[in-house]
Design an enzyme around this catalytic site. Sequence first.
Site, PDB file in Angstrom:
ATOM      1  N   ASP A   1       0.761  -1.217  -0.095  1.00 42.55           N
ATOM      2  CA  ASP A   1      -0.041  -0.087   0.062  1.00 42.55           C
ATOM      3  C   ASP A   1       0.805   0.999   0.050  1.00 42.55           C
ATOM      4  O   ASP A   1       2.072   1.072   0.290  1.00 42.55           O
ATOM      5  CB  ASP A   1      -1.009  -0.114   1.202  1.00 42.55           C
ATOM      6  CG  ASP A   1      -0.333  -0.160   2.606  1.00 42.55           C
ATOM      7  OD1 ASP A   1       1.105   0.073   2.496  1.00 42.55           O
ATOM      8  OD2 ASP A   1      -0.833  -0.188   3.739  1.00 42.55           O
TER       9      ASP A   1
ATOM     10  N   GLY B   1       0.932   3.636   2.104  1.00 47.87           N
ATOM     11  CA  GLY B   1       1.277   4.206   3.393  1.00 47.87           C
ATOM     12  C   GLY B   1       0.146   5.231   3.872  1.00 47.87           C
ATOM     13  O   GLY B   1       0.052   5.522   4.955  1.00 47.87           O
TER      14      GLY B   1
ATOM     15  N   CYS C   1     -13.233 -29.059   5.781  1.00 46.78           N
ATOM     16  CA  CYS C   1     -11.895 -28.084   5.432  1.00 46.78           C
ATOM     17  C   CYS C   1     -11.093 -29.077   5.287  1.00 46.78           C
ATOM     18  O   CYS C   1     -10.783 -29.988   5.971  1.00 46.78           O
ATOM     19  CB  CYS C   1     -11.492 -26.946   6.608  1.00 46.78           C
ATOM     20  SG  CYS C   1     -10.268 -26.283   6.495  1.00 46.78           S
TER      21      CYS C   1
END
Length: 391
Positions: free
Chosen positions: A91, A93, A315
């Site tokens: 990202d 920041g 799962c």
Amino acid sequence: MSFRFQLEARDGKARAARFCTPHGEVETPVFMPVGTVATVKGMPQDTLEELGVQILLNNTYHLYLRPGVEMIRRLGGVQKFMAWDRPILTDSGGFQVFSLSDLRKVNEEGVQFRSHLDGSSHFFSPESAIAAQIGLGADIIMAFDECTEHPAEYARTKSSMEMTLRWAQRSRKYFEEHKQEVPWFVERGEQTQTLFGIVQGGMFVDLRRESAQRTVEMDFPGYAIGGLSVGEPRSMTYEMVDAAIRFLPEDKPRYLMGVGTPEEIVQYAAQGVDMMDCVLPTRAARHGLLFTSEGRITIKNARYAADETPLDPNCGCKVCARYSRAYLRHLYASNELLAQVLNTIHNLAHYLTTMRGVRQAIARGQFAHLLAQVSPPPATLLTAGHQQRRL
Ligand SMILES: [Zn+2]
């Protein structure tokens, strides 16, 4: 080519695609686990590989403060630093800096902020945020934006959006002039990173549209939708995603930042989102909240103390294959490190399996069936969901 995005199937608004980066290929829709400081908390990298994680997210703000961009650049970039030879996205920041509401000052030039670690003073501008991301060397990096606070008035949201558009231009200009400085430029056959633009516009449909249209005019290779999942009702998130996404090009990836629950990520895929990230599966796991095919489990509950069954009988992860709920509850109640590790493995497996199911369903044209199986969507979504089923 440093970045190539290829659509493979459509089902309603949902898409299955793949993209290539200098560190490998990613199939979408994809969920990206968050490795804030170049680690997904408690997970060795080989475990992430076993789980089938294709791409990780790292946070620029945290790595900039510690161990520092220059250190990671000298060590060959963040992939080499963390021994992860698959794609990474950072990202800008911006989001972290804007969450430091008491510790920052914003003006046209950028953002002055104080470190949450030691109070030291720092400045991020579009140029310095891109310079930091080039030094870290993730495959996909983000334009520096202002994440508009919620709630915000129309005029305030519009001026914030306008500044994000100007910052996108500055981010792009700096990136074009410096992209060859990425640590692995030569080693990876002179490939570079890929810079995504970010759509803002708060909780206003017309601003989301305008932000999308004007960001697309700058012609980025991919587009993120930011500033959502910041406390607004979920029905509004769906509405804003829809308002933006209809103006994003079909042939570029769409990344919805910072979402969501297992049910929500399926809904966002139905809206045409290709990439998502969230701390929820890993953070919740550390707090003993587990997502299963049969709903949520709070593992500390006394009712699991003598429960010999697996966490989630449906799962396929190695935790569910081996351990009982009783043992997982005991580990959690005893505050054992292994509780966090095992819980995180399962929650990530649940998210990744969910996304694999989404991809397969889109490829087979059976996404409507899968969508109907996730928890009932909020009432406001029913109309949109119905349209997506191509009836
Ligand atoms: Zn499991």
